[in-house]
Every structure is written in structure tokens, then in C-alpha cells.
Design a protein around this motif. Structure first.
Motif, PDB file in Angstrom:
ATOM      1  N   GLY A 122      58.109  39.901  31.345  1.00 46.01           N
ATOM      2  CA  GLY A 122      57.540  40.479  30.307  1.00 46.01           C
ATOM      3  C   GLY A 122      55.674  40.370  30.382  1.00 46.01           C
ATOM      4  N   PHE A 123      55.436  39.553  31.070  1.00 42.11           N
ATOM      5  CA  PHE A 123      54.084  39.096  31.293  1.00 42.11           C
ATOM      6  C   PHE A 123      53.321  39.702  32.595  1.00 42.11           C
ATOM      7  N   SER A 124      52.267  40.180  32.571  1.00 39.85           N
ATOM      8  CA  SER A 124      51.541  40.578  33.651  1.00 39.85           C
ATOM      9  C   SER A 124      50.004  40.227  33.541  1.00 39.85           C
ATOM     10  N   PHE A 125      49.248  40.086  34.837  1.00 38.01           N
ATOM     11  CA  PHE A 125      47.813  39.862  34.519  1.00 38.01           C
ATOM     12  C   PHE A 125      47.179  40.304  35.922  1.00 38.01           C
ATOM     13  N   GLU A 126      45.861  40.371  35.701  1.00 38.53           N
ATOM     14  CA  GLU A 126      45.195  40.519  37.019  1.00 38.53           C
ATOM     15  C   GLU A 126      44.053  39.566  37.206  1.00 38.53           C
ATOM     16  N   LEU A 127      43.569  39.249  38.402  1.00 36.56           N
ATOM     17  CA  LEU A 127      42.388  38.514  38.330  1.00 36.56           C
ATOM     18  C   LEU A 127      41.444  39.433  39.261  1.00 36.56           C
ATOM     19  N   LEU A 128      40.191  39.788  38.687  1.00 33.11           N
ATOM     20  CA  LEU A 128      39.242  40.436  39.198  1.00 33.11           C
ATOM     21  C   LEU A 128      38.055  39.719  39.649  1.00 33.11           C
ATOM     22  N   SER A 129      37.519  40.179  40.861  1.00 34.35           N
ATOM     23  CA  SER A 129      36.222  39.306  41.568  1.00 34.35           C
ATOM     24  C   SER A 129      35.148  40.339  40.788  1.00 34.35           C
ATOM     25  N   HIS A 130      34.005  39.676  40.922  1.00 36.08           N
ATOM     26  CA  HIS A 130      32.842  40.429  40.263  1.00 36.08           C
ATOM     27  C   HIS A 130      32.827  41.843  40.809  1.00 36.08           C
ATOM     28  N   GLY A 131      33.181  41.918  41.971  1.00 34.68           N
ATOM     29  CA  GLY A 131      33.025  43.478  42.801  1.00 34.68           C
ATOM     30  C   GLY A 131      34.046  44.395  41.996  1.00 34.68           C
ATOM     31  N   ASP A 132      35.257  43.776  41.826  1.00 27.14           N
ATOM     32  CA  ASP A 132      36.432  44.641  41.303  1.00 27.14           C
ATOM     33  C   ASP A 132      35.785  45.195  39.722  1.00 27.14           C
ATOM     34  N   LEU A 133      35.461  44.015  39.043  1.00 28.10           N
ATOM     35  CA  LEU A 133      34.701  44.124  37.503  1.00 28.10           C
ATOM     36  C   LEU A 133      33.801  45.287  37.641  1.00 28.10           C
ATOM     37  N   ALA A 134      32.926  45.149  38.541  1.00 30.81           N
ATOM     38  CA  ALA A 134      31.590  46.055  38.427  1.00 30.81           C
ATOM     39  C   ALA A 134      32.054  47.648  38.546  1.00 30.81           C
ATOM     40  N   GLN A 135      33.253  47.678  39.302  1.00 31.32           N
ATOM     41  CA  GLN A 135      33.717  49.024  39.430  1.00 31.32           C
ATOM     42  C   GLN A 135      34.187  49.587  37.955  1.00 31.32           C
ATOM     43  N   ARG A 136      35.184  48.779  37.364  1.00 35.01           N
ATOM     44  CA  ARG A 136      35.682  48.992  36.136  1.00 35.01           C
ATOM     45  C   ARG A 136      34.595  48.892  34.763  1.00 35.01           C
ATOM     46  N   LEU A 137      33.652  48.009  34.903  1.00 36.43           N
ATOM     47  CA  LEU A 137      32.924  47.994  33.940  1.00 36.43           C
ATOM     48  C   LEU A 137      31.384  47.841  34.470  1.00 36.43           C
ATOM     49  N   PRO A 138      30.912  48.955  34.782  1.00 38.66           N
ATOM     50  CA  PRO A 138      29.520  48.925  35.283  1.00 38.66           C
ATOM     51  C   PRO A 138      28.618  48.195  34.781  1.00 38.66           C
ATOM     52  N   GLY A 139      28.594  47.923  33.405  1.00 36.61           N
ATOM     53  CA  GLY A 139      27.503  47.125  32.824  1.00 36.61           C
ATOM     54  C   GLY A 139      27.574  45.759  32.975  1.00 36.61           C
ATOM     55  N   ILE A 140      28.520  45.187  33.691  1.00 30.50           N
ATOM     56  CA  ILE A 140      28.898  43.866  33.671  1.00 30.50           C
ATOM     57  C   ILE A 140      27.702  42.977  34.435  1.00 30.50           C
ATOM     58  N   GLY A 141      27.596  41.904  33.800  1.00 29.22           N
ATOM     59  CA  GLY A 141      26.358  41.051  34.171  1.00 29.22           C
ATOM     60  C   GLY A 141      26.394  40.441  35.565  1.00 29.22           C
ATOM     61  N   GLN A 142      25.271  40.320  36.243  1.00 33.31           N
ATOM     62  CA  GLN A 142      25.342  39.798  37.527  1.00 33.31           C
ATOM     63  C   GLN A 142      25.864  38.339  37.498  1.00 33.31           C
ATOM     64  N   LYS A 143      25.853  37.523  36.450  1.00 35.13           N
ATOM     65  CA  LYS A 143      26.344  36.305  36.380  1.00 35.13           C
ATOM     66  C   LYS A 143      27.718  36.046  36.322  1.00 35.13           C
ATOM     67  N   VAL A 144      28.601  37.181  36.123  1.00 35.73           N
ATOM     68  CA  VAL A 144      29.887  37.083  35.877  1.00 35.73           C
ATOM     69  C   VAL A 144      30.295  36.891  37.188  1.00 35.73           C
ATOM     70  N   VAL A 145      31.316  35.850  37.593  1.00 37.46           N
ATOM     71  CA  VAL A 145      31.741  35.707  38.858  1.00 37.46           C
ATOM     72  C   VAL A 145      33.007  36.322  39.006  1.00 37.46           C
ATOM     73  N   GLY A 146      33.961  36.434  37.870  1.00 38.77           N
ATOM     74  CA  GLY A 146      35.076  37.103  37.816  1.00 38.77           C
ATOM     75  C   GLY A 146      35.767  37.031  36.540  1.00 38.77           C
ATOM     76  N   ALA A 147      36.745  37.681  36.575  1.00 38.52           N
ATOM     77  CA  ALA A 147      37.552  37.786  35.107  1.00 38.52           C
ATOM     78  C   ALA A 147      39.051  37.901  35.368  1.00 38.52           C
ATOM     79  N   SER A 148      39.659  37.450  34.321  1.00 37.58           N
ATOM     80  CA  SER A 148      41.218  37.778  34.197  1.00 37.58           C
ATOM     81  C   SER A 148      41.363  39.058  33.087  1.00 37.58           C
ATOM     82  N   PHE A 149      42.446  39.615  33.538  1.00 38.92           N
ATOM     83  CA  PHE A 149      42.738  40.720  32.385  1.00 38.92           C
ATOM     84  C   PHE A 149      44.087  40.816  32.352  1.00 38.92           C
TER      85      PHE A 149
END
Lengths: 367, 105, 457
Positions: A122-149
Motif C-alpha cells: 500500500g505504500f511507496s516512496f522515492e528518495l531524490l538526490s539534489h540532481g533528481d530534484l532539480a530536474q523535477r523542480l527547477p526552482g529548488i534551492g542549492q542548499k537542498v541536498v535531497g528529498a523524499s517523495f
């Protein structure tokens, strides 16, 4: 003497109103006693998240309970909107957790793996590096090292949820008594006496949904009620016309356009905002999304979370007698659909109700 | 739109020598005057549209209390015109609805 | 070097206090939101030479402006205070940058705002407070033309007289009604202020030749072609319809308490003035040590009272700072207290003579009462009937007070509507909790604060 109410619910916040709605739907005569306008109210200081990621990583029953709630939210929202005529602005399109600290990001990733192991398909998630994130959210700040989704995460308009619940309760025959603080609870031969500075009433059953107020009211009926306050602060901004391209646990846009920025935790029972925490929140927002720098803050906000020692809910029957219940939790918005259905059934002793022993407050006696 | 100003200059006032622009048109002000006063001296029209219903509003309280005089000044949205001294070369735009995120067109 | 005293607001109270404190040896920082000192009453006085038509009372502020030329006073113009932090100090913003000024003593002299006058159509361009029109006269030499003045109170007559003197008389004066019978009972107490009263009567005499309507109610404004305003109201003679370029309204002023309330100071409801005000001792001392309030922000008294209160607060601060012994403080306070009593003796008469008509505290259903969120009186009544029995529950239900003005334009009306619907007293509904920033500031400004906790001014 006959009782003033079949079931008296002490507390007119989101938890109390959900239960009132659920019990009324089961045919009960329900009276909700609400306190003063200026009382501490977690329901009017919350963030409106319908949130799953990270929940129950250390406690599988809470993870499963939260998953069920998130899955039932859409249907619950439709019913509530039908009853109340209020648009809750529910969006469940996934949410991010942003990290500016590598070690915190790694630790949270471990939590999500444990959560996935407990919840299965029932559950899923992604772990995104800064590079992954920057592709998906081009406005993301440089200080963000990564995100989960987590694609299951979402949010509602928390103010309108509160209004919708009030209206739905009234439409369902629930009586709401405003300005009725409760100071003493007493078990009678049959039922309970519930008294405050202005009035005393009798009810066959009593459900304590009084948030932080349960810490003093609970012991009067034999509950332990180990509850403490934890201050959270928010910044609220001017309306922004463009949609913010993400939802996160700390930055969200309400459907009217304004942003809420939150997520601080301070062990305090004072609900005043602080300059330090305002600055922490503002720095976080600008670090995550630098375009927010020139957005104006209209006001800050501080409210007190209702925390149990382990952070999970307490659903408790009175130890010695029937008809008294303690219900308290920190995630009243996420869990709302279950509180209005399965928890109401449990209070009603419905054989089909879930086993909620995992949320018994006696778990704290064991440690 | 195109309502004439509801104000006139008292006798003996200096001419308006500060040149600004409002949505591309010239807007004049006199030294010491606020942007809101200059707007009211030019026309009785709305200078913004509200974010909620799109209703037209213009400067109201003139003392920084009501926030009805919000305009975009030199690219900064939601600036209180009644609290902003007029300066030569200011580029002013009517505020239409809620502000945008990021750079203004 | 950090100052001994921060004064917020450069009107008559703040300017008087600054001069006395500086002469007593204190280093004073005077923060003010405007470009020039003067407050609203003496707004732009330093640059308004030649505008005799504004009258002699306006010119009386000149000595206060001169008083600011003292080496102990640092005047910071266009400084918007958005938070007073118990630990850090006074936090203020200018040109998109925030600064912190810490001092052992803070004097809040933020003055008054006009009482909102809500009725259907008051949000239309072409409807303005009379005080706003007066600000335009003082600051820009702009005079309203083709204007109607409507409401009640001394300022209405003053603006009318100033417009006449400037050669642009109002086309009508529409008065909501003067409760003279009630007011006359208070007249003996107002005798010490006989000069002011006489000036007021002189003003009213100067308004000859202007059509006047008395006992007007049921205000309603509609937009006409060419940006003109159709103004409807009812008097004993029946419904009236006028039209004008500008409709200027006024129903008195109320204390600006957003800052004092955001600090959590104790406030009381002033029934006569129908507004909240901070609880103060005889020296302007608030419920927090080191924080004093002077002038209209502590309760409406007018410019002369504000001068006296500013001076009294400054003497108390000099004493607290060890610069003035008790006897000297009290000796210097005696004439100030007499002046204050004289100035305030007029208030009960004025409050009784110009009561706020109930219809403006609880206007008709189709009136927009929250200008920011565009909430109508009808919606507030309906929500109150559904259990939104307090200001906070109302905010939850309808977003009243959640826009950029932070409730300054709607709180008195929301209070009046809840009180009317639920039957409770306005005093039981507040004061509403005010959060910082009390004026909007950018995320970047707040973010930058965390890195520079030390004071920078």
C-alpha cells in the motif's frame, strides 16, 4: 433525573467534531461542549496535512492506521462536503520532505524503508538526490541536498475542514455548546456529571477530546492522560497568484493562494511566536525555494501540539467503568476519516470495530 | 475607468516636477508627495483589483493602515503607495489580483 | 552606541517625549513610519509653508519639530516597527531591510487610526475617510472637490472649514446625528476646555452656506458614470439621494493597538470610546516593565493630551534611568497633569455628543466589512449564528482579519456583529490576539534577522 445528553463530547476541535459526526451517524444523541474562543486550540493552528510518509516507522500499528486514513480521505471529503456544503480543497497528489542536512536525509531514508517494510504494497516512496530534484523542480534551492517523495501525501484547507465539520455536525443533529469550558468530571451511579464555571450537565457517556485539557480532566475519571504541549510555529504569507509547484511537510500553499511555512518544535506550553523561530522558518523557506525571498509574511502563528510520550494516539476506555473514553492524538487531520467512522464504532462497542489495543495508554506503564 | 481626479491643487502649490510612469503612461508628482497622492491627483480610477473578487480599489486611508493602495513599484509587488515617497523614474504598475511569484513581466 | 530609549511614533506624544528625554541626558532613537516627523496631526508640517488655510492648530506643532534638533535624538524616518521583542528589542523595517534597536526603555506613541465607517459601497473608489482627505491637504496641498462630508465628530467640521478656506467647499455636510441632550449633561466637566469648545463652535459657524442634513442613517454608496458616487441616506424627511465626486466619511478615531496587543500587554475596553486601549498607570506605564505608552495609542485624548502624556512618560523614564529624582519628577509633572486634565475634560462631552451609531458597528448584510478578504456583514451574522462566537472562530470560519491589514479595518465591525448576534458585550469578545509582524515584511528580511541578533542601529 434524565440526562442532558446521550453522549457528551468534551472539546469542539477536529478530533471531537469527527467523533461527534460519527456517533450521530450511528444514531446517538450527541452534545459537544466547546471552550472559550481564546482557549488553546490545536485545531486552529495546524497545517492541514493529510500525511503518511515517516509515520509509524517505529510503530507499525500507527503506520497501518495512518495508511487506512489516507486511503479513506477522498470518500470522507465527499461525504463531508455533501453534508456541509463546504469545499475542503483536498489535494492528494504527493508530498515532499526536503533536507538541507545530509545525515538527516539519510536517517529519514532509513525510516521510510522501515515504514515500507511494515506497510507492504500500500505504500511507496522515492528518495531524490539534489540532481533528481532539480530536474523535477527547477526552482529548488542549492542548499537542498535531497528529498523524499510519497505519492499518497496531500493536504486540505484546515480552516475549512473545521468549518465543514461544524456544519456537518449541525446538519446531523449534533448540538454544539459554545463557550462552555469544563473543569470537573464526576462519575454518577448512572452516567456522568460534567461541570464548568457556568453550568453542569449530565450525560450517559462522556468522550474526552479536550486536547491539552485532557491532562487535567483525564485523571478525574481514572485516565493517566500523559499529554504534554509542544509548540509549533507558522509563518503565513500574502496571497500568491502562481501555484507553488510542490507540497511539502513544511511549505504549502492554501487554495486561496497564501503560503504556510511551518515545522518548528519547541518544548513549551506558551503559544507565543518567537523571533528566533520566525527566522528559522524564513531561512528554511528561502533555502528550499529561493524565489520566495520577496514574498511578504502577513503574520506568524504559534499553536501547541498535543503530544503523547511516543507521539502516537491514545484511544482509551475508562479503566473501571463503562461509558467514559479518552481520545487524543497529534494527527487529527490525517486521521479524521477513521475518527468519524471506525473509532466511533469502537466507542459504540460495535463487534465490527477494529482492535485498538495498540493505542491503549497502558503502553506507557510498561516502559 | 477614466474617471477624472476628485482633487485639485490648492492655490500656490508648486508644479509637479517628478516624473514616474503608471502602466507605461506618465505620472507626475511633486516633491514630498507619496505615490498614492500622485495617483489620486491624476485620476479617480481604481489602482488595483482585489485578489478575492477582482473588485476595483484605490488609495483609502492614506496612513498605512488599510492596504488598499497596493501597487507594484519598480518590480516589487504589493507596495503601499501611501507610504512610499514619489521619486523620479519610478515604474509603477496597477496591482491586478494577487502578486506573482518571481520576476514581474 | 545603543540608546537609552526607543520611541515609536513621531507625533505630538513621541516628539515631546524625545525632547524631554534628550534634554535630560538620554540617548533617544525616534522611529517613525512617515518620511517627516509630525504624526497625523502635524503631518508634513515641516514642508507645508504657506498653507495658512490649514489653520492655526496645525501650525502649533512647529515647536515640537524644532525640539527634535537635539544631538541626543536620532530620528529614523520611514521606519516601520513590526515587532517588539522582549529579549532582542524593537525590530523595524526600512526599504526591505530589518534592523533591531535595543534599549532599556521603550515608549510606544503610535497614535490613532480612523474608525472604520462600513456601509454598502464604502469600498468603491471615490469613498474615503475624511482624515485621508485631510492628509492629502497637509502632505500634497490637494483639496477634495465636488465632495460630500458625512458622519459625525469634530474632524468633520475641521475638514469642512479647511476645504472652505482652501476655496473648495464641500457640497454638503451629512451628519449622523449629534446626541446633544446626552452630551449637555457632560458639559460642566468640559468647562476647563472652554477654549477648545469655543474654537469648535467657531468652526461650525464657519460652515455657513453649506447644505446640511441632520440625523442621517442607512448610508449607501453606488458607482455612477465617470467615477462619481451616488450617495443615498435617510433622514426624518425621508430618503435622500445626492451625488458627488468624493464621499468623505468620518466617525471619530480609535487607538492603534496592534503593536501593544502583539506584545501581550493588558488592554481594557473603553465603553465610552468603543475601543480597546492598553492599561496604563499615571506615567504611561504598561503591564510590562520598561514599556510605556503615550498619546492617542493609549486612549483618544487629542494632541494636547498627547503632549502632556509624552512629557509625563519622559519624566518617568528619566527618573527610572536615575537622571531625575522623585521630587523633581513630581514637581515638573504638576503643570503637565493640569494640562492633561484640561485637555481630557472635553472627552466625555465629545464621546457623548458624537456616539457611533449602532448601524456602523453592525451594518446591513450586504456591507463588505473585511475589505481584504471581502467578507460581508451577512456572512459574519450567519457564521455567528452557526457558533462562531468569537473573533478567532470567526477568522477560522471566514478569514476575517487574515489579509494584509490584519484586522485593522474589520475588527470593530466583526466585534459589533458577533455582539449583536449572540447578545454578548463587545468587551467579552476581545481584545483579539495580534501576532507579529504587525506590518507585512518579506521572508528575506525575517531570514536575515537570525544571522544578526545584535542591534544594528
Amino acid at each position: 433525573m434524565s440526562a442532558d445528553a446521550g453522549t457528551a463530547i468534551i472539546g469542539g476541535g477536529i478530533v471531537g467534531l469527527c467523533l461527534a459526526l460519527g456517533l450521530a451517524a450511528r444514531g446517538h444523541d450527541v452534545l459537544v461542549l466547546d471552550g472559550r474562543d481564546a482557549d488553546m486550540r490545536a485545531s486552529q493552528g495546524n497545517f492541514g496535512l493529510v500525511w503518511l510518509q515517516g509515520k509509524g516507522a517505529g510503530y507499525a500499528p500507527y503506520g497501518r492506521w495512518s495508511l487506512a486514513a489516507v486511503q479513506e480521505w477522498a470518500g470522507f471529503a465527499r461525504r463531508l462536503q455533501d453534508l456541509s456544503g463546504v469545499d475542503l480543497a483536498l489535494r492528494q497528489e504527493g508530498g515532499y520532505e526536503f533536507f538541507t542536512d545530509r545525515a538527516e536525509f539519510d536517517a529519514f531514508g532509513q525510516d521510510l524503508h522501515r515504514q515500507a517494510a511494515a506497510l507492504g504494497d500500500g505504500f511507496s516512496f522515492e528518495l531524490l538526490s539534489h540532481g533528481d530534484l532539480a530536474q523535477r523542480l527547477p526552482g529548488i534551492g542549492q542548499k537542498v541536498v535531497g528529498a523524499s517523495f510519497c505519492p499518497l501525501d496531500g493536504h486540505v484547507n484546515p480552516l475549512r475542514l473545521h468549518v465543514a465539520l461544524r456544519r456537518a455536525c449541525l446538519a446531523s443533529g449534533v448540538r454544539l455548546a459554545a463557550d462552555t469550558p469544563v473543569t470537573t468530571l464526576r462519575a454518577l451511579d448512572r452516567g456522568y456529571e460534567i461541570a464548568g464555571p457556568d453550568r453542569a450537565i449530565r450525560a450517559d457517556r462522556v468522550v474526552l477530546c479536550a486536547g491539552l485539557g485532557a491532562a487535567t480532566l483525564g485523571p478525574q475519571l481514572g485516565f493517566r492522560a500523559p499529554i504534554r504541549a509542544q509548540r509549533g510555529e507558522l509563518l503565513i504569507t500574502e496571497r500568491v497568484a502562481d501555484p507553488l509547484p510542490f507540497l511539502s511537510s513544511t511549505i504549502r500553499q492554501v487554495d486561496e493562494g497564501g503560503l504556510q511555512i511551518g515545522g518548528t518544535k519547541a518544548e513549551s506550553d506558551r503559544d507565543s511566536e518567537s523571533t528566533d523561530q520566525m527566522a528559522v522558518l524564513a531561512r528554511h523557506a528561502v533555502a528550499v525555494w529561493p524565489q520566495l525571498a520577496d514574498i511578504r509574511v502577513l503574520r506568524s502563528w504559534a499553536a501547541l501540539r498535543v503530544m503523547t510520550p511516543d507521539g502516537y494516539p491514545i484511544y482509551q476506555r475508562a479503566p473501571d467503568r463503562a461509558g467514559a473514553f479518552l481520545v487524543t492524538c497529534h494527527s487529527g487531520v490525517t486521521l479524521a476519516p477513521l475518527h468519524a467512522t471506525r473509532l466511533a464504532a469502537w466507542i459504540d462497542d460495535d463487534p465490527a470495530a477494529p482492535d485498538l489495543e495498540a493505542f491503549d495508554e497502558r503502553r506507557f506503564a510498561l516502559s | 475607468m477614466n474617471a477624472a481626479s476628485h482633487f485639485r491643487d490648492a492655490p500656490g502649490m508648486a508644479p509637479r516636477s517628478i516624473r514616474m510612469s503608471l502602466d507605461g503612461e506618465t505620472l507626475l508628482a511633486r516633491p514630498g508627495e507619496t505615490v498614492a497622492a500622485a495617483l489620486l491627483a491624476q485620476s479617480g480610477d481604481a489602482t488595483r483589483r482585489t485578489p478575492v473578487t477582482g473588485a476595483g480599489r484605490t488609495a483609502f486611508c492614506m496612513m498605512g493602515v488599510c492596504f488598499d493602495c497596493l501597487v507594484t513599484i519598480d518590480g516589487r509587488p504589493n507596495v503601499q503607495a501611501c507610504m512610499t515617497p514619489a521619486r523620479d523614474g519610478m515604474v509603477i504598475r496597477r496591482q491586478i489580483g494577487a502578486r506573482r511569484l518571481g520576476d514581474q513581466p | 552606541m545603543s540608546p537609552d530609549l526607543v520611541i515609536i511614533g513621531a507625533g505630538p506624544a513621541g516628539m515631546t517625549a524625545a525632547r524631554i528625554a534628550a534634554e535630560g541626558g538620554l540617548r533617544v532613537v525616534l522611529l517613525d513610519e512617515q518620511d517627516r516627523a509630525g504624526g497625523q496631526i502635524y503631518r508634513n508640517l515641516g514642508a507645508a509653508a504657506g498653507r495658512d488655510w490649514l489653520g492655526p492648530d496645525y501650525a502649533r506643532g512647529a515647536d515640537l519639530l524644532r525640539g527634535l534638533n537635539h544631538p541626543g535624538i536620532t530620528h529614523q524616518p520611514r521606519a516601520t516597527v513590526w515587532r517588539v521583542d522582549a529579549a532582542r528589542g524593537v525590530i523595524w523595517s526600512r526599504d526591505g531591510e530589518s534592523h533591531v534597536t535595543a534599549a532599556p526603555h521603550v515608549l510606544i506613541a503610535t497614535g490613532a487610526q480612523e474608525r472604520p465607517v462600513p456601509f454598502p459601497g464604502w469600498t468603491l473608489p471615490g469613498v474615503m475617510p475624511a482624515g485621508a482627505a485631510q492628509i492629502l491637504m497637509k502632505q500634497s496641498g490637494m483639496v477634495a472637490q465636488d465632495a460630500i462630508l458625512a458622519g459625525a465628530g469634530p474632524l468633520l467640521y475641521l475638514v469642512a472649514a479647511q476645504m472652505i478656506a482652501a476655496g473648495s467647499p464641500p457640497k454638503a455636510l451629512v451628519e449622523t446625528g449629534t446626541d446633544l441632550r446626552h452630551a449637555l449633561a457632560k458639559l460642566p466637566r468640559a468647562l476647563p476646555a472652554a477654549m477648545t469648545l469655543a474654537k469648535g463652535l467657531g468652526l461650525i459657524r464657519r460652515i455657513h452656506g453649506i447644505p446640511r442634513h441632520h440625523g442621517a442613517r442607512d448610508f449607501r454608496a453606488v458607482a455612477l458614470a465617470g467615477g462619481r458616487i451616488g450617495f443615498g441616506f435617510t433622514t426624518r424627511k425621508g430618503p435622500q439621494e445626492l451625488d458627488c465626486g468624493l464621499l468623505l466619511t468620518h466617525l471619530g478615531v480609535i487607538p492603534q493597538t496592534h503593536l501593544t496587543r502583539s506584545m501581550g500587554l493588558t488592554h481594557d475596553y473603553d465603553v465610552a470610546q468603543q475601543a480597546w486601549r492598553p492599561r496604563l498607570d499615571a506615567w504611561g506605564g504598561s503591564s510590562r516593565r520598561g514599556v510605556r505608552v503615550a498619546g492617542d495609542g493609549g486612549g483618544i485624548g487629542g494632541a494636547d493630551a498627547a503632549r502632556a502624556q509624552g512629557a509625563l512618560a519622559a519624566l518617568a523614564i528619566l527618573h527610572d534611568a536615575g537622571r531625575l529624582d522623585l521630587d523633581e519628577r513630581d514637581r515638573r509633572a504638576r503643570p503637565l497633569r493640569r494640562a492633561l486634565a484640561r485637555a481630557l475634560s472635553l472627552r466625555p462631552f465629545l464621546d457623548a455628543a458624537y456616539p457611533v451609531p449602532k448601524a456602523f458597528l453592525a451594518p446591513p448584510d450586504d456591507t463588505i466589512i473585511c475589505r481584504c478578504e471581502e467578507v460581508t456583514a451577512g456572512a459574519v451574522r450567519e457564521a455567528a449564528a452557526c457558533g462562531a462566537h468569537g473573533l478567532r472562530l470567526m477568522r477560522t470560519a471566514l478569514r476575517t482579519g487574515m489579509g494584509p491589514c490584519q484586522g485593522r479595518m474589520c475588527e470593530p465591525t466583526v466585534t459589533g456583529l458577533i455582539a449583536q448576534t449572540t447578545g454578548c458585550a463587545p468587551s467579552a469578545l476581545g481584545p483579539g490576539r495580534i501576532r507579529t509582524p504587525v506590518k507585512p515584511v518579506t521572508l528575506a528580511e525575517i531570514a536575515a534577522l537570525g544571522r544578526q541578533p545584535e542591534e544594528t542601529a
